[in-house]
Design a protein around this motif. Structure first.
Motif, PDB file in Angstrom:
ATOM      1  N   GLU A   1      12.582  -2.529  15.055  1.00 21.42           N
ATOM      2  CA  GLU A   1      11.175  -2.149  15.028  1.00 21.42           C
ATOM      3  C   GLU A   1      10.713  -1.896  13.594  1.00 21.42           C
ATOM      4  OE1 GLU A   1      10.848   0.016  19.411  1.00 21.42           O
ATOM      5  OE2 GLU A   1      10.403   1.145  17.592  1.00 21.42           O
ATOM      6  N   ARG A   2       9.405  -2.030  13.409  1.00 23.47           N
ATOM      7  CA  ARG A   2       8.836  -1.735  12.100  1.00 23.47           C
ATOM      8  C   ARG A   2       9.014  -0.257  11.786  1.00 23.47           C
ATOM      9  NH1 ARG A   2       3.383  -4.836  10.494  1.00 23.47           N
ATOM     10  NH2 ARG A   2       4.758  -6.496  11.235  1.00 23.47           N
ATOM     11  N   GLU A   3       9.407   0.037  10.557  1.00 26.24           N
ATOM     12  CA  GLU A   3       9.769   1.397  10.141  1.00 26.24           C
ATOM     13  C   GLU A   3       8.902   1.826   8.976  1.00 26.24           C
ATOM     14  OE1 GLU A   3      13.705   3.568   8.094  1.00 26.24           O
ATOM     15  OE2 GLU A   3      13.521   1.403   8.131  1.00 26.24           O
ATOM     16  N   LEU A   4       8.360   3.041   9.048  1.00 30.82           N
ATOM     17  CA  LEU A   4       7.608   3.584   7.916  1.00 30.82           C
ATOM     18  C   LEU A   4       8.586   3.930   6.801  1.00 30.82           C
ATOM     19  CD1 LEU A   4       4.657   6.027   8.035  1.00 30.82           C
ATOM     20  CD2 LEU A   4       6.512   6.402   6.415  1.00 30.82           C
ATOM     21  N   VAL A   5       8.272   3.496   5.586  1.00 32.13           N
ATOM     22  CA  VAL A   5       9.151   3.721   4.438  1.00 32.13           C
ATOM     23  C   VAL A   5       8.603   4.826   3.532  1.00 32.13           C
ATOM     24  CG1 VAL A   5      10.119   2.665   2.361  1.00 32.13           C
ATOM     25  CG2 VAL A   5       9.984   1.349   4.489  1.00 32.13           C
ATOM     26  N   ALA A   6       7.324   4.700   3.150  1.00 30.60           N
ATOM     27  CA  ALA A   6       6.756   5.652   2.196  1.00 30.60           C
ATOM     28  C   ALA A   6       5.243   5.684   2.337  1.00 30.60           C
ATOM     29  CB  ALA A   6       7.138   5.276   0.773  1.00 30.60           C
ATOM     30  N   VAL A   7       4.675   6.850   2.038  1.00 30.20           N
ATOM     31  CA  VAL A   7       3.233   7.068   2.117  1.00 30.20           C
ATOM     32  C   VAL A   7       2.778   7.733   0.832  1.00 30.20           C
ATOM     33  CG1 VAL A   7       1.359   8.126   3.437  1.00 30.20           C
ATOM     34  CG2 VAL A   7       3.491   7.515   4.582  1.00 30.20           C
ATOM     35  N   ILE A   8       1.580   7.366   0.376  1.00 31.41           N
ATOM     36  CA  ILE A   8       1.009   8.019  -0.793  1.00 31.41           C
ATOM     37  C   ILE A   8      -0.443   8.366  -0.514  1.00 31.41           C
ATOM     38  CG2 ILE A   8       0.399   5.825  -1.927  1.00 31.41           C
ATOM     39  CD1 ILE A   8       1.202   7.257  -4.605  1.00 31.41           C
ATOM     40  N   SER A   9      -0.842   9.556  -0.944  1.00 30.25           N
ATOM     41  CA  SER A   9      -2.212  10.009  -0.726  1.00 30.25           C
ATOM     42  C   SER A   9      -3.185   9.193  -1.581  1.00 30.25           C
ATOM     43  CB  SER A   9      -2.330  11.492  -1.090  1.00 30.25           C
ATOM     44  OG  SER A   9      -2.041  11.686  -2.462  1.00 30.25           O
ATOM     45  N   SER A  10      -4.459   9.349  -1.297  1.00 35.01           N
ATOM     46  CA  SER A  10      -5.465   8.527  -1.954  1.00 35.01           C
ATOM     47  C   SER A  10      -5.487   8.722  -3.474  1.00 35.01           C
ATOM     48  CB  SER A  10      -6.844   8.810  -1.368  1.00 35.01           C
ATOM     49  OG  SER A  10      -7.160  10.180  -1.486  1.00 35.01           O
ATOM     50  N   ALA A  11      -5.292   9.945  -3.930  1.00 36.86           N
ATOM     51  CA  ALA A  11      -5.292  10.208  -5.364  1.00 36.86           C
ATOM     52  C   ALA A  11      -3.912  10.067  -5.991  1.00 36.86           C
ATOM     53  CB  ALA A  11      -5.838  11.599  -5.643  1.00 36.86           C
ATOM     54  N   GLY A  12      -2.907   9.917  -5.147  1.00 34.58           N
ATOM     55  CA  GLY A  12      -1.549   9.713  -5.642  1.00 34.58           C
ATOM     56  C   GLY A  12      -0.735  10.982  -5.817  1.00 34.58           C
ATOM     57  N   GLY A  13      -1.331  12.133  -5.517  1.00 35.39           N
ATOM     58  CA  GLY A  13      -0.621  13.379  -5.753  1.00 35.39           C
ATOM     59  C   GLY A  13       0.382  13.754  -4.678  1.00 35.39           C
ATOM     60  N   GLY A  14       0.279  13.111  -3.529  1.00 36.34           N
ATOM     61  CA  GLY A  14       1.173  13.430  -2.424  1.00 36.34           C
ATOM     62  C   GLY A  14       1.916  12.215  -1.949  1.00 36.34           C
ATOM     63  N   THR A  15       3.230  12.350  -1.762  1.00 36.66           N
ATOM     64  CA  THR A  15       4.044  11.245  -1.269  1.00 36.66           C
ATOM     65  C   THR A  15       4.984  11.758  -0.190  1.00 36.66           C
ATOM     66  OG1 THR A  15       5.726  11.623  -2.986  1.00 36.66           O
ATOM     67  CG2 THR A  15       4.003  10.019  -3.483  1.00 36.66           C
TER      68      THR A  15
ATOM     69  N   ARG B   1      15.929   7.183  -3.445  1.00 34.14           N
ATOM     70  CA  ARG B   1      16.198   5.835  -3.981  1.00 34.14           C
ATOM     71  C   ARG B   1      14.903   5.058  -4.243  1.00 34.14           C
ATOM     72  NH1 ARG B   1      18.641   2.156  -0.930  1.00 34.14           N
ATOM     73  NH2 ARG B   1      17.965   3.049   1.064  1.00 34.14           N
ATOM     74  N   PHE B   2      13.898   5.278  -3.415  1.00 32.63           N
ATOM     75  CA  PHE B   2      12.628   4.559  -3.532  1.00 32.63           C
ATOM     76  C   PHE B   2      11.551   5.511  -4.063  1.00 32.63           C
ATOM     77  CE2 PHE B   2      13.242   1.153   0.029  1.00 32.63           C
ATOM     78  CZ  PHE B   2      14.474   0.815  -0.519  1.00 32.63           C
ATOM     79  N   ALA B   3      10.562   4.936  -4.740  1.00 32.19           N
ATOM     80  CA  ALA B   3       9.431   5.724  -5.232  1.00 32.19           C
ATOM     81  C   ALA B   3       8.143   4.936  -5.031  1.00 32.19           C
ATOM     82  CB  ALA B   3       9.608   6.074  -6.701  1.00 32.19           C
ATOM     83  N   ILE B   4       7.190   5.554  -4.367  1.00 33.68           N
ATOM     84  CA  ILE B   4       5.875   4.948  -4.168  1.00 33.68           C
ATOM     85  C   ILE B   4       4.920   5.500  -5.227  1.00 33.68           C
ATOM     86  CG2 ILE B   4       5.155   6.707  -2.474  1.00 33.68           C
ATOM     87  CD1 ILE B   4       3.644   4.457  -0.997  1.00 33.68           C
ATOM     88  N   SER B   5       4.069   4.630  -5.740  1.00 32.66           N
ATOM     89  CA  SER B   5       3.077   5.047  -6.722  1.00 32.66           C
ATOM     90  C   SER B   5       1.854   4.147  -6.567  1.00 32.66           C
ATOM     91  CB  SER B   5       3.638   4.964  -8.144  1.00 32.66           C
ATOM     92  OG  SER B   5       3.991   3.636  -8.469  1.00 32.66           O
ATOM     93  N   ARG B   6       0.790   4.513  -7.262  1.00 32.09           N
ATOM     94  CA  ARG B   6      -0.427   3.708  -7.174  1.00 32.09           C
ATOM     95  C   ARG B   6      -1.186   3.798  -8.485  1.00 32.09           C
ATOM     96  NH1 ARG B   6      -3.505   5.780  -2.199  1.00 32.09           N
ATOM     97  NH2 ARG B   6      -5.182   4.385  -2.930  1.00 32.09           N
ATOM     98  N   ASN B   7      -1.970   2.750  -8.729  1.00 31.61           N
ATOM     99  CA  ASN B   7      -2.877   2.722  -9.866  1.00 31.61           C
ATOM    100  C   ASN B   7      -4.258   2.417  -9.304  1.00 31.61           C
ATOM    101  OD1 ASN B   7      -4.469   1.986 -12.095  1.00 31.61           O
ATOM    102  ND2 ASN B   7      -2.688   1.286 -13.240  1.00 31.61           N
ATOM    103  N   ASN B   8      -5.073   3.447  -9.185  1.00 35.93           N
ATOM    104  CA  ASN B   8      -6.383   3.252  -8.561  1.00 35.93           C
ATOM    105  C   ASN B   8      -7.328   2.427  -9.438  1.00 35.93           C
ATOM    106  OD1 ASN B   8      -5.593   4.581  -6.273  1.00 35.93           O
ATOM    107  ND2 ASN B   8      -6.672   6.487  -6.729  1.00 35.93           N
ATOM    108  N   ALA B   9      -7.066   2.384 -10.729  1.00 34.47           N
ATOM    109  CA  ALA B   9      -7.888   1.542 -11.607  1.00 34.47           C
ATOM    110  C   ALA B   9      -7.599   0.058 -11.379  1.00 34.47           C
ATOM    111  CB  ALA B   9      -7.644   1.905 -13.061  1.00 34.47           C
ATOM    112  N   LYS B  10      -6.383  -0.234 -10.898  1.00 36.92           N
ATOM    113  CA  LYS B  10      -5.986  -1.621 -10.635  1.00 36.92           C
ATOM    114  C   LYS B  10      -5.960  -1.953  -9.156  1.00 36.92           C
ATOM    115  CE  LYS B  10      -3.208  -2.206 -14.823  1.00 36.92           C
ATOM    116  NZ  LYS B  10      -1.889  -2.622 -15.370  1.00 36.92           N
ATOM    117  N   ASN B  11      -6.343  -0.988  -8.299  1.00 36.94           N
ATOM    118  CA  ASN B  11      -6.328  -1.214  -6.848  1.00 36.94           C
ATOM    119  C   ASN B  11      -4.972  -1.730  -6.376  1.00 36.94           C
ATOM    120  OD1 ASN B  11      -8.969  -0.409  -6.790  1.00 36.94           O
ATOM    121  ND2 ASN B  11      -9.796  -2.326  -6.015  1.00 36.94           N
ATOM    122  N   THR B  12      -3.916  -1.104  -6.864  1.00 39.69           N
ATOM    123  CA  THR B  12      -2.571  -1.583  -6.566  1.00 39.69           C
ATOM    124  C   THR B  12      -1.661  -0.406  -6.214  1.00 39.69           C
ATOM    125  OG1 THR B  12      -2.859  -3.455  -8.062  1.00 39.69           O
ATOM    126  CG2 THR B  12      -0.606  -2.903  -7.426  1.00 39.69           C
ATOM    127  N   VAL B  13      -0.839  -0.624  -5.197  1.00 40.02           N
ATOM    128  CA  VAL B  13       0.198   0.341  -4.831  1.00 40.02           C
ATOM    129  C   VAL B  13       1.554  -0.321  -5.058  1.00 40.02           C
ATOM    130  CG1 VAL B  13       0.120  -0.307  -2.378  1.00 40.02           C
ATOM    131  CG2 VAL B  13       1.001   1.942  -3.053  1.00 40.02           C
TER     132      VAL B  13
END
Length: 115
Positions: free
Chosen positions: A44-58, A67-79
């Protein structure tokens, strides 16, 4: 229209690293929670990581924590999903998803961990 385009997947040896990217368009990215999922063959599909809209919560699944790290760049619209110390059991198709109210999936990118 909404688009999520994943990239960065491939074949890597156990212990190696990969960085996935998900480029978003068609919605207000900076207001949207973003999520990475994965689906291994026959599982089944498995949730790996979540990041809040501003990036402060993961948040991470126990299987990838440390082992894994989620991040985002809101200026580049990229996670991003930085994956280190990869194991064969990390082999899967990795999907990014825009959270509610957008609720949209990308097409996925294959990650294969094998020697």
């Amino acid at each position: 229209q909404v688009q999520l385009v994943e990239s960065g997947g491939g074949l890597v040896q156990p212990g190696g690293s990969l960085r996935l990217s998900c480029a978003a368009s068609g919605f207000t990215f900076s207001n949207t929670v973003m999520i990475w999922y994965r689906q291994a063959p026959g599982k089944e599909r498995e949730l790996v990581a979540v990041i809040s809209s501003a990036g402060g919560g993961t948040n991470y699944s126990d299987s990838v924590k440390g082992r894994f790290a989620i991040s985002r760049n809101n200026a580049k619209n990229t996670v991003y999903l930085q994956m280190n110390s990869l194991k064969p059991e990390d082999t899967a198709v990795y999907y990014c998803k825009a959270g509610r109210p957008v609720n949209y999936w990308g097409q996925g990118t294959q990650v294969t961990v094998s020697s």
